[in-house]
Design a protein around this motif. Structure first.
Motif, PDB file in Angstrom:
ATOM      1  N   VAL A  84      -5.469   9.105  -7.720  1.00  0.00           N
ATOM      2  CA  VAL A  84      -5.138   7.803  -7.126  1.00  0.00           C
ATOM      3  C   VAL A  84      -4.616   7.985  -5.703  1.00  0.00           C
ATOM      4  N   VAL A  85      -3.768   9.006  -5.496  1.00  0.00           N
ATOM      5  CA  VAL A  85      -3.244   9.268  -4.153  1.00  0.00           C
ATOM      6  C   VAL A  85      -4.378   9.595  -3.201  1.00  0.00           C
ATOM      7  N   THR A  86      -5.322  10.431  -3.656  1.00  0.00           N
ATOM      8  CA  THR A  86      -6.472  10.797  -2.803  1.00  0.00           C
ATOM      9  C   THR A  86      -7.304   9.575  -2.459  1.00  0.00           C
ATOM     10  N   LEU A  87      -7.566   8.731  -3.459  1.00  0.00           N
ATOM     11  CA  LEU A  87      -8.365   7.524  -3.205  1.00  0.00           C
ATOM     12  C   LEU A  87      -7.650   6.573  -2.251  1.00  0.00           C
ATOM     13  N   LEU A  88      -6.324   6.453  -2.408  1.00  0.00           N
ATOM     14  CA  LEU A  88      -5.567   5.585  -1.503  1.00  0.00           C
ATOM     15  C   LEU A  88      -5.602   6.114  -0.069  1.00  0.00           C
ATOM     16  N   LEU A  89      -5.493   7.434   0.086  1.00  0.00           N
ATOM     17  CA  LEU A  89      -5.547   8.018   1.429  1.00  0.00           C
ATOM     18  C   LEU A  89      -6.920   7.832   2.060  1.00  0.00           C
ATOM     19  N   LEU A  90      -7.976   8.026   1.254  1.00  0.00           N
ATOM     20  CA  LEU A  90      -9.333   7.818   1.776  1.00  0.00           C
ATOM     21  C   LEU A  90      -9.551   6.356   2.155  1.00  0.00           C
ATOM     22  N   ALA A  91      -9.048   5.449   1.316  1.00  0.00           N
ATOM     23  CA  ALA A  91      -9.179   4.017   1.625  1.00  0.00           C
ATOM     24  C   ALA A  91      -8.414   3.666   2.890  1.00  0.00           C
ATOM     25  N   LEU A 121       0.830  -1.203   0.000  1.00  0.00           N
ATOM     26  CA  LEU A 121       0.000   0.000   0.000  1.00  0.00           C
ATOM     27  C   LEU A 121       0.871   1.261   0.000  1.00  0.00           C
ATOM     28  N   LEU A 122       1.918   1.274   0.819  1.00  0.00           N
ATOM     29  CA  LEU A 122       2.815   2.429   0.846  1.00  0.00           C
ATOM     30  C   LEU A 122       3.541   2.596  -0.483  1.00  0.00           C
ATOM     31  N   LEU A 123       3.942   1.482  -1.084  1.00  0.00           N
ATOM     32  CA  LEU A 123       4.623   1.544  -2.368  1.00  0.00           C
ATOM     33  C   LEU A 123       3.694   2.086  -3.453  1.00  0.00           C
ATOM     34  N   ALA A 124       2.426   1.637  -3.453  1.00  0.00           N
ATOM     35  CA  ALA A 124       1.454   2.142  -4.430  1.00  0.00           C
ATOM     36  C   ALA A 124       1.219   3.636  -4.253  1.00  0.00           C
ATOM     37  N   ARG A 125       1.166   4.084  -3.005  1.00  0.00           N
ATOM     38  CA  ARG A 125       0.972   5.521  -2.764  1.00  0.00           C
ATOM     39  C   ARG A 125       2.159   6.329  -3.268  1.00  0.00           C
ATOM     40  N   ASP A 126       3.384   5.838  -3.014  1.00  0.00           N
ATOM     41  CA  ASP A 126       4.580   6.558  -3.443  1.00  0.00           C
ATOM     42  C   ASP A 126       4.671   6.612  -4.972  1.00  0.00           C
ATOM     43  N   ILE A 127       4.361   5.491  -5.643  1.00  0.00           N
ATOM     44  CA  ILE A 127       4.412   5.471  -7.108  1.00  0.00           C
ATOM     45  C   ILE A 127       3.385   6.442  -7.695  1.00  0.00           C
ATOM     46  N   ALA A 128       2.183   6.428  -7.134  1.00  0.00           N
ATOM     47  CA  ALA A 128       1.140   7.337  -7.628  1.00  0.00           C
ATOM     48  C   ALA A 128       1.534   8.788  -7.384  1.00  0.00           C
TER      49      ALA A 128
END
Length: 419
Positions: A110-117, A95-102
């Protein structure tokens, strides 16, 4: 053993038979030297594997502390499955890796959706972690159950959801109350900052934020105790939200006193301190010597971080010790057992400050010794009182449900004492 007479009963009513109460001070049989060997191996393997060894390190640490923690003369057992710990670690890492890549690729949606999730999954992650830790701890072969439903976990997390709208309203209010700053003011032009009304609004927001954080702390501890079940018994306590507020307010007051004390000391030493800084960096021009600017900013950052750590240490130690004492003095296990804590607040605060200074002076290598000394002081300040004796109570719990009282005592100790 002292009998407990019945109270509040009518004179004509027969009094219930008194039950013997046995007292068991909790004990820690480990040593700082032995834990240092566990710690240094964990540290080296985590460095060599770039953090991949973390689940194995956490399991070895938990096993060491649990196996040397005696409850009623019997050690705790940590039986958590390594596979579950590794899967959880990998999931968080992905999850952290996906956030950093986005974030690097500029995918703001995508970053906003990951943070909300992530925000939506925080209560689920906490509840899952507590279920795992309850199941993973045993005492005399018996287990504790964390019986909170998911809707109860999410209901207890309501202060977390309040923080986002709270700060949204706060920022809107500041934009309205604070005057706009000019983009490029003239050299002699006076600029105004936040108005008194804006400052009061900001202070209100900080107070409400602190109250939300305190409420989250209270709700989580309340849920952990009251939803812990073993056999036909469940946990209970007598604390209210204001008990937590008083501890936090005292901690904030202590922190402000430390800041004021440092400010008064810095006034006396201002000339010498700033004289040294000016001699070191004042002659360099950042436009012609960018390296000096980077070095100056790095030193300011390190000194600021150390000051924040040192100035907040007494308040953090006081809050931890006072909260520990408060909670453990009000925890009970149905009508079966209760706890009493005699932790000396002043001694614990001094121990924490001494340990922090030694950790800094030894570049972190005193950390395992500090952890063992703090753990021992907390653990050995707690006494378990069991009505009817441990053997009788364990026998009754085994008949009611396999895995009852054991983890009630084990994880009641483990969750707040080890970590």
């Amino acid at each position: 053993m002292h009998p407990h007479p019945a109270s509040g009963a009518a004179e004509s009513a027969p009094s219930p038979a008194p039950r013997d109460t046995e007292a068991y001070p909790l004990e820690f049989t480990g040593s700082a030297g032995a834990y240092f060997r566990v710690w240094i191996v964990n540290l080296l393997l985590c460095c060599v594997t770039v953090g991949i060894y973390t689940p194995w390190a956490r399991r070895r640490t938990a096993q060491y502390f649990y196996s040397h923690t005696l409850v009623a003369h019997s050690p705790l057992e940590f039986t958590g499955r390594l596979r579950s710990m590794v899967l959880g670690f990998v999931l968080v890492l992905l999850l952290l890796l996906a956030r950093d890549i986005a974030s690097i690729t500029g995918q703001k949606l995508v970053v906003t959706l990951l943070l909300l999730a992530a925000a939506a999954l925080v209560p689920w992650a906490w509840g899952s972690a507590m279920r795992f830790r309850f199941r993973a701890t045993r005492w005399r072969g018996l287990r504790l159950q964390f019986a909170a439903r998911w809707r109860e976990v999410y209901r207890a997390s309501w202060p977390l959801w309040m923080l986002v709208p709270l700060w949204w309203v706060l920022l809107l209010g500041l934009k309205w109350l604070a005057p706009e700053m000019p983009n490029a003011p003239e050299p002699n032009e006076k600029t105004t900052g936040v108005t008194p009304a804006g400052g009061a609004w900001l202070l209100l927001g900080l107070v409400l934020t602190l109250l939300c954080i305190i409420r989250i702390d209270y709700n989580c501890k309340n849920l952990l105790v009251c939803k812990a079940r073993w056999g036909a018994e469940q946990g209970h306590w007598k604390l209210v939200y204001m008990d937590f507020v008083k501890v936090w307010l005292a901690s904030v007051a202590l922190f402000m006193l430390c800041v004021l004390g440092f400010w008064a000391l810095s006034v006396v030493l201002t000339g010498q301190l700033f004289g040294v800084l000016a001699w070191l960096f004042g002659r360099a021009d950042p436009r012609t010597d960018p390296l000096s600017l980077v070095l100056t900013m790095l030193i300011i950052y390190i000194v600021g971080a150390l000051l924040a750590l040192l100035l907040s240490a007494p308040a953090r130690a006081y809050r931890e010790a006072r909260m520990f004492q408060l909670v453990w003095n009000h925890i009970g296990i149905g009508q079966v057992a209760r706890f009493k804590c005699r932790l000396a607040i002043g001694r614990y605060v001094l121990l924490r400050i001494r340990n922090l200074l030694l950790v800094l002076l030894t570049l972190g290598f005193y950390r395992p010794y500090a952890r063992v000394s703090e753990y021992r002081m907390r653990l050995e300040s707690v006494t378990l009182y069991v009505n009817g004796g441990v053997e009788q109570v364990v026998g009754a719990m085994v008949r009611q449900q396999p895995g009852g009282l054991g983890d009630a005592l084990a994880d009641a100790v483990g969750l707040d004492l080890i970590g």
